[in-house]
Motif scaffolding. Structure first.
Motif, PDB file in Angstrom:
ATOM      1  N   LEU A  72       0.839  -1.207   0.000  1.00  0.00           N
ATOM      2  CA  LEU A  72       0.000   0.000   0.000  1.00  0.00           C
ATOM      3  C   LEU A  72       0.875   1.258   0.000  1.00  0.00           C
ATOM      4  O   LEU A  72       0.528   2.264  -0.645  1.00  0.00           O
ATOM      5  CB  LEU A  72      -0.927  -0.012   1.206  1.00  0.00           C
ATOM      6  CG  LEU A  72      -2.035  -1.075   1.194  1.00  0.00           C
ATOM      7  CD1 LEU A  72      -2.830  -1.039   2.491  1.00  0.00           C
ATOM      8  CD2 LEU A  72      -2.967  -0.859   0.005  1.00  0.00           C
ATOM      9  N   LYS A  73       1.987   1.220   0.702  1.00  0.00           N
ATOM     10  CA  LYS A  73       2.898   2.372   0.688  1.00  0.00           C
ATOM     11  C   LYS A  73       3.482   2.582  -0.704  1.00  0.00           C
ATOM     12  O   LYS A  73       3.675   3.729  -1.133  1.00  0.00           O
ATOM     13  CB  LYS A  73       4.015   2.157   1.709  1.00  0.00           C
ATOM     14  CG  LYS A  73       3.549   2.254   3.153  1.00  0.00           C
ATOM     15  CD  LYS A  73       4.688   2.003   4.119  1.00  0.00           C
ATOM     16  CE  LYS A  73       4.205   2.100   5.559  1.00  0.00           C
ATOM     17  NZ  LYS A  73       5.297   1.839   6.535  1.00  0.00           N
ATOM     18  N   GLU A  75       1.900   1.893  -3.425  1.00  0.00           N
ATOM     19  CA  GLU A  75       0.811   2.497  -4.195  1.00  0.00           C
ATOM     20  C   GLU A  75       0.679   3.980  -3.876  1.00  0.00           C
ATOM     21  O   GLU A  75       0.425   4.807  -4.768  1.00  0.00           O
ATOM     22  CB  GLU A  75      -0.494   1.759  -3.879  1.00  0.00           C
ATOM     23  CG  GLU A  75      -1.680   2.246  -4.689  1.00  0.00           C
ATOM     24  CD  GLU A  75      -2.947   1.462  -4.405  1.00  0.00           C
ATOM     25  OE1 GLU A  75      -4.005   1.849  -4.917  1.00  0.00           O
ATOM     26  OE2 GLU A  75      -2.872   0.454  -3.656  1.00  0.00           O
ATOM     27  N   VAL A  76       0.866   4.344  -2.599  1.00  0.00           N
ATOM     28  CA  VAL A  76       0.828   5.760  -2.219  1.00  0.00           C
ATOM     29  C   VAL A  76       1.928   6.532  -2.931  1.00  0.00           C
ATOM     30  O   VAL A  76       1.704   7.619  -3.480  1.00  0.00           O
ATOM     31  CB  VAL A  76       0.955   5.892  -0.683  1.00  0.00           C
ATOM     32  CG1 VAL A  76       1.177   7.354  -0.294  1.00  0.00           C
ATOM     33  CG2 VAL A  76      -0.285   5.353   0.004  1.00  0.00           C
ATOM     34  N   ASN A  79       1.080   6.976  -6.723  1.00  0.00           N
ATOM     35  CA  ASN A  79       0.071   8.000  -6.999  1.00  0.00           C
ATOM     36  C   ASN A  79       0.586   9.406  -6.675  1.00  0.00           C
ATOM     37  O   ASN A  79       0.207  10.373  -7.340  1.00  0.00           O
ATOM     38  CB  ASN A  79      -1.195   7.701  -6.199  1.00  0.00           C
ATOM     39  CG  ASN A  79      -1.941   6.488  -6.721  1.00  0.00           C
ATOM     40  OD1 ASN A  79      -2.317   6.433  -7.882  1.00  0.00           O
ATOM     41  ND2 ASN A  79      -2.127   5.490  -5.883  1.00  0.00           N
ATOM     42  N   THR A  80       1.450   9.506  -5.660  1.00  0.00           N
ATOM     43  CA  THR A  80       2.046  10.813  -5.355  1.00  0.00           C
ATOM     44  C   THR A  80       2.920  11.281  -6.516  1.00  0.00           C
ATOM     45  O   THR A  80       2.913  12.465  -6.882  1.00  0.00           O
ATOM     46  CB  THR A  80       2.868  10.715  -4.069  1.00  0.00           C
ATOM     47  OG1 THR A  80       2.027  10.290  -2.989  1.00  0.00           O
ATOM     48  CG2 THR A  80       3.473  12.065  -3.720  1.00  0.00           C
ATOM     49  N   GLU A 216       9.266   6.825  -4.556  1.00  0.00           N
ATOM     50  CA  GLU A 216       8.711   5.565  -5.065  1.00  0.00           C
ATOM     51  C   GLU A 216       9.749   4.447  -4.987  1.00  0.00           C
ATOM     52  O   GLU A 216       9.433   3.308  -4.610  1.00  0.00           O
ATOM     53  CB  GLU A 216       8.244   5.756  -6.505  1.00  0.00           C
ATOM     54  CG  GLU A 216       7.475   4.570  -7.051  1.00  0.00           C
ATOM     55  CD  GLU A 216       6.917   4.829  -8.437  1.00  0.00           C
ATOM     56  OE1 GLU A 216       6.148   3.983  -8.924  1.00  0.00           O
ATOM     57  OE2 GLU A 216       7.257   5.870  -9.026  1.00  0.00           O
TER      58      GLU A 216
END
Length: 526
Positions: A72-73, A75-76, A79-80, A216
């Protein structure tokens, strides 16, 4: 006599029938119980899960909550990064609103409104006295009395016509001017569409996007670190279960050996060739063996619970490991040519620290950009009702606009210089942390290599000790059967044998765990 014989024969046949019937019932019940037990054992065996090391790893990676959080991190961070890419593109926004005012804007004052509304009357009242003017002309001899009378009559007629028509017309024109300046802006509607395009922001947008790229990568490296930690914990728990299972089998075999010795000693006591003290000593060993077996069984249950928890299975699950019943639990050995360069290239911790340095450098650029000139392009449309661009007409009307905004910091008392210095110092700290981490990892790799070599030496020694202990136990058993050795000497040989076997199991487990630790230190556990 014959009658009695017949009765006796019939009685015997009845007894045999009853006996055979009872025996049939007995053995039939036993067969049924055996069938049910075998069926239940088959069902229980099917219910147990046979797990290999790879299957345990797969389940742990699939069910581990930290791994899910790491994904999930990622994915964060993804998207950032996508969001920061949009900073290069123009932004369009719209704004609309309504406002009610208790008073309207008045361009003319009240006195100006009154003057304009009575402009004709004012002009009529300020017309010059023509009679006095004509009399002065007669006195100067410039006009005769008859001419003066004729001129007075004409002026009286013109004044009468002016009062009747012109005054009213001028007053009407003045009122139209007053009405034309009426704004009627108590109900205001407005709409605006604005486009903003950054042209030069001091390099802040590029630096922010670079930070997003590094973030990322950092999330991916953290995920890799979590993956290796998860695999390390799984391997530790897996081989711990295998080790305890081997010790349980050893404890069961030791109990069997001690019980056999106890049985032999009891026979010798019955024959008078051994004392009760010898029997009590053996009984104590039997109790110790039973206690060791119980401890091993309890430890095996707890270690399997831990493995189930790490794999994401219910802790009450019945599992069987593929390696727990093998005589030799060693797998393939790790290569001896492990180098520090491998650790530098693969350890996620070093990659994370290097990424932190890169992020710190880009952060310095962002701070510097805040104190450089910024240039931006703006364009938009502004509309209002009433239309202020057409005499406050009660319709929407607007105007297009295009502009360039330039922001130039002139003086800030060296604030930017201080912040840049602080950011560069933070980058220097990150470099020192990376250097220290490389030294610690090099030390860790060397320690793990030493542990692997030490574990292999211990295994070789333990294997030799097992061979000697088995030979010693065989000789003790033979001597005891021949009556040349006492039960105490046999028990000592048994104790030495179980210690040697236990040390061998521990040595094999240490080899496996030390190899796992070395692969983790090199960053190649996955």
């Amino acid at each position: 006599m014959t009658r009695n014989n017949e009765l006796h024969m019939l009685s015997e046949m009845g007894n045999c029938y009853v006996f055979e019937r009872q025996r049939f019932r007995k053995y039939g019940l036993m067969l049924a119980m055996v069938f049910l037990q075998s069926t239940f054992a088959a069902i229980q065996t099917e219910a147990q899960q046979l797990l290999t090391l790879d299957s345990c790893r797969s389940m742990a990676l699939r069910n581990n909550k930290q791994m899910s959080a790491a994904k999930l991190k990622q994915e964060v961070a993804f998207n950032t990064r996508k969001a920061l890419r949009t900073k290069y593109l123009p932004k369009v926004s719209a704004l609309g609103g309504y406002e009610y005012m208790s008073k309207q804007v008045s361009i003319l004052s009240d006195d100006q409104k009154t003057a304009l509304s009575n402009i004709g009357t004012t002009m009529a009242s300020t017309t010059p006295d023509m009679g006095a003017y004509i009399s002065s002309l007669v006195q100067k001899g410039l006009m005769t009395v008859q001419q003066a009378q004729q001129m007075g009559a004409i002026m009286q007629q013109v004044g009468a016509d002016f009062g009747q028509t012109t005054v009213g017309m001028l007053n009407g024109l003045g009122q139209e001017v007053v009405d034309a300046f009426h704004t009627d802006n108590r109900h205001m509607f407005g709409v605006s569409v604005m486009l903003r395009q950054p042209i030069y922001m001091g390099g802040a947008i590029t630096a922010a996007n670079n930070i997003a790229d590094h973030a990322e990568h950092l999330a991916a490296q953290r995920s890799e670190s979590t993956l290796q930690n998860t695999l390390y914990n799984i391997d530790q728990a897996y081989w711990q279960v295998v080790s305890i299972r081997q010790k349980e089998k050893l404890a069961a075999k030791y109990l069997e050996v001690v019980e056999k010795l106890d049985n032999d000693v009891q026979k010798m006591i019955a024959e008078g060739v051994a004392t009760q003290a010898d029997g009590l000593k053996v009984k104590v060993k039997v109790n110790e063996a039973e206690m060791k077996l119980t401890q091993a069984q309890d430890g095996l249950v707890l270690s399997k619970m831990l493995l189930c928890q790490l794999c994401g299975l219910p802790i009450e699950s019945e599992i069987t490991l593929a390696d727990e019943d093998k005589e030799n639990i060693l797998s393939s050995l790790s290569p001896d040519d492990a180098s520090m360069q491998t650790a530098i290239e693969n350890r996620p911790e070093l990659k994370m620290l290097q990424t932190a340095i890169d992020i710190s450098k880009e952060a310095t650029k962002v701070i510097r950009a805040a104190y450089l000139p910024h240039v931006g392009l703006t364009a938009g449309y502004l509309g209002t009702n009433p239309n202020v661009y057409n005499g406050f007409q009660r319709k929407f009307g607007g105007v297009w606009n295009v502009g360039v905004l330039v922001h130039v910091p002139l003086w800030n008392w060296f604030e930017g210089e201080y912040k840049i210095r602080a950011s560069k110092a933070a980058t220097g700290i990150a470099r020192l942390e990376l250097s220290e981490a490389q030294e610690l990892i090099e030390l860790q790799v060397n320690q793990c290599k030493f542990k692997v070599k030490e574990a292999r030496k211990k295994l070789a020694m333990a294997t030799k000790n097992v061979e000697k202990a088995e030979e010693n136990l065989r000789c003790a058993n033979v001597g005891f059967q021949e009556g040349v050795m006492t039960a105490t000497e046999v028990m000592e040989a048994q104790t030495a044998w179980i210690q040697a076997k236990s040390q061998k199991i521990e040595a094999e487990t240490d080899v496996q765990l030390s190899q796992v630790g070395l692969r983790k230190a090199l960053g190649i556990l996955n």
